[in-house]
Design a protein around this motif. Structure first.
Motif, mmCIF file in Angstrom:
data_model
loop_
_atom_site.group_PDB
_atom_site.id
_atom_site.type_symbol
_atom_site.label_atom_id
_atom_site.label_comp_id
_atom_site.label_asym_id
_atom_site.label_seq_id
_atom_site.Cartn_x
_atom_site.Cartn_y
_atom_site.Cartn_z
ATOM 1 N N LEU A 1 -21.205 11.581 25.500
ATOM 2 C CA LEU A 1 -19.800 11.990 25.469
ATOM 3 C C LEU A 1 -18.992 10.748 25.131
ATOM 4 N N LYS A 2 -18.110 10.861 24.188
ATOM 5 C CA LYS A 2 -17.277 9.716 23.818
ATOM 6 C C LYS A 2 -15.883 9.932 24.376
ATOM 7 N N ARG A 3 -15.441 8.959 25.111
ATOM 8 C CA ARG A 3 -14.125 9.041 25.740
ATOM 9 C C ARG A 3 -13.308 7.809 25.369
ATOM 10 N N LEU A 4 -12.008 7.949 25.397
ATOM 11 C CA LEU A 4 -11.100 6.867 25.039
ATOM 12 C C LEU A 4 -11.055 5.836 26.166
ATOM 13 N N ASP A 5 -11.171 4.569 25.808
ATOM 14 C CA ASP A 5 -11.097 3.483 26.768
ATOM 15 C C ASP A 5 -9.869 2.654 26.412
ATOM 16 N N ILE A 6 -8.854 2.716 27.253
ATOM 17 C CA ILE A 6 -7.600 2.024 26.966
ATOM 18 C C ILE A 6 -7.705 0.584 27.455
ATOM 19 N N LYS A 7 -7.393 -0.347 26.569
ATOM 20 C CA LYS A 7 -7.497 -1.770 26.879
ATOM 21 C C LYS A 7 -6.101 -2.400 26.852
ATOM 22 N N ARG B 1 -2.895 -4.881 25.624
ATOM 23 C CA ARG B 1 -2.144 -5.173 24.404
ATOM 24 C C ARG B 1 -2.201 -4.026 23.392
ATOM 25 N N GLY B 2 -2.209 -2.813 23.875
ATOM 26 C CA GLY B 2 -2.153 -1.660 22.990
ATOM 27 C C GLY B 2 -3.433 -1.342 22.257
ATOM 28 N N LYS B 3 -4.546 -1.937 22.671
ATOM 29 C CA LYS B 3 -5.814 -1.672 21.986
ATOM 30 C C LYS B 3 -6.599 -0.602 22.738
ATOM 31 N N THR B 4 -7.491 0.037 21.996
ATOM 32 C CA THR B 4 -8.342 1.062 22.598
ATOM 33 C C THR B 4 -9.781 0.847 22.147
ATOM 34 N N GLY B 5 -10.683 1.481 22.852
ATOM 35 C CA GLY B 5 -12.098 1.433 22.499
ATOM 36 C C GLY B 5 -12.730 2.769 22.838
ATOM 37 N N MET B 6 -14.040 2.844 22.657
ATOM 38 C CA MET B 6 -14.774 4.065 22.975
ATOM 39 C C MET B 6 -15.665 3.817 24.186
ATOM 40 N N ARG B 7 -15.616 4.692 25.136
ATOM 41 C CA ARG B 7 -16.510 4.634 26.283
ATOM 42 C C ARG B 7 -17.563 5.717 26.086
ATOM 43 N N ARG B 8 -18.838 5.323 26.145
ATOM 44 C CA ARG B 8 -19.922 6.295 25.938
ATOM 45 C C ARG B 8 -20.498 6.704 27.284
ATOM 46 N N LYS B 9 -20.574 8.000 27.511
ATOM 47 C CA LYS B 9 -21.145 8.518 28.755
ATOM 48 C C LYS B 9 -22.492 9.151 28.414
ATOM 49 N N PRO B 10 -23.595 8.533 28.851
ATOM 50 C CA PRO B 10 -24.921 8.965 28.394
ATOM 51 C C PRO B 10 -25.450 10.199 29.129
ATOM 52 N N TYR B 11 -26.283 10.951 28.424
ATOM 53 C CA TYR B 11 -27.019 12.082 28.975
ATOM 54 C C TYR B 11 -28.485 11.918 28.587
ATOM 55 N N CYS B 12 -29.372 12.484 29.395
ATOM 56 C CA CYS B 12 -30.810 12.354 29.158
ATOM 57 C C CYS B 12 -31.516 13.695 29.316
ATOM 58 N N ASN B 13 -32.701 13.789 28.709
ATOM 59 C CA ASN B 13 -33.599 14.912 28.898
ATOM 60 C C ASN B 13 -34.812 14.411 29.665
ATOM 61 N N ILE B 14 -35.341 15.237 30.575
ATOM 62 C CA ILE B 14 -36.478 14.829 31.392
ATOM 63 C C ILE B 14 -37.586 15.873 31.259
#
Length: 187
Positions: free
Chosen positions: A109-115, A117-130
């Motif tokens: 899942l890709k979520r917005l990561d606010i940093k 000085r007005g910058k942003t990044g992507m936060r990745r939330k991982p999922y797995c199969n077992i």
């Protein structure tokens, strides 16, 4: 009757043909349980999976019930499910071994990561199969003792061996010196 096999080979009763690009075939029946899209990372999940690979099912369930880590719950449920599937296939539930625990990366899942000085990044939330596979214990099985301690690096082991050797030399020299002093005082 000769049968054509993928890859152009011919199989006769005397000469079996090697089948390439196929899944690994097991000589023993296995039961499995699968769960898709578990919300955890592969690194965290693999730490728990190491504890139960090639372990007796009851010992693995006991080990996982004492684990405080969150992924242990998922693995424990899967081993229970695989145990019931094995019983449904006619295997003895008391003689089961965790044959394989395979994990795989699912989507992120890709979520917005606010940093700042007005910058942003992507936060990745991982999922797995077992995937959990269990099988009956065979008479030819050999159980290895798995140590959970990390091995010391080779250079540290070399230094420890060198120090032990120096200690032995020092002890031998001091013994010789005491014997020489003891012999001189006796005269």
């Amino acid at each position: 009757v000769a049968a054509a096999v993928a890859g152009g080979g011919v199989s006769t009763p005397d000469t079996p043909v090697e089948i390439r690009n196929k899944a690994q075939h097991h000589s023993h029946p296995r039961a499995r349980a699968i769960v898709w899209n578990v919300k955890t990372s592969m690194k965290k999940l693999n730490l728990v999976c190491k504890l139960v690979r090639k372990a007796h099912v009851d010992a693995a369930l006991l080990q996982l019930s004492l684990q405080p880590r969150k992924p242990a719950r998922f693995i424990r449920k899967l081993i229970h499910e695989a145990k019931y599937n094995a019983a449904a296939q006619g295997m003895d539930p008391e003689r089961l071994l965790v044959d394989e625990v395979r994990i795989g990366r699912a989507s992120f899942l890709k979520r917005l990561d606010i940093k700042g000085r007005g910058k942003t990044g992507m936060r990745r939330k991982p999922y797995c199969n077992i995937f959990v596979f269990v099988r009956e214990i065979q008479p030819t099985d050999e159980f290895e003792h798995h140590s959970l301690k990390r091995k010391r690096p080779r250079w540290k082991r070399d230094i420890a061996e060198m120090k032990a050797g120096l200690r032995e030399q020092y002890a031998a020299q001091s013994r010789e010196g005491r014997q020489a002093l003891g012999g001189a005082s006796a005269e």
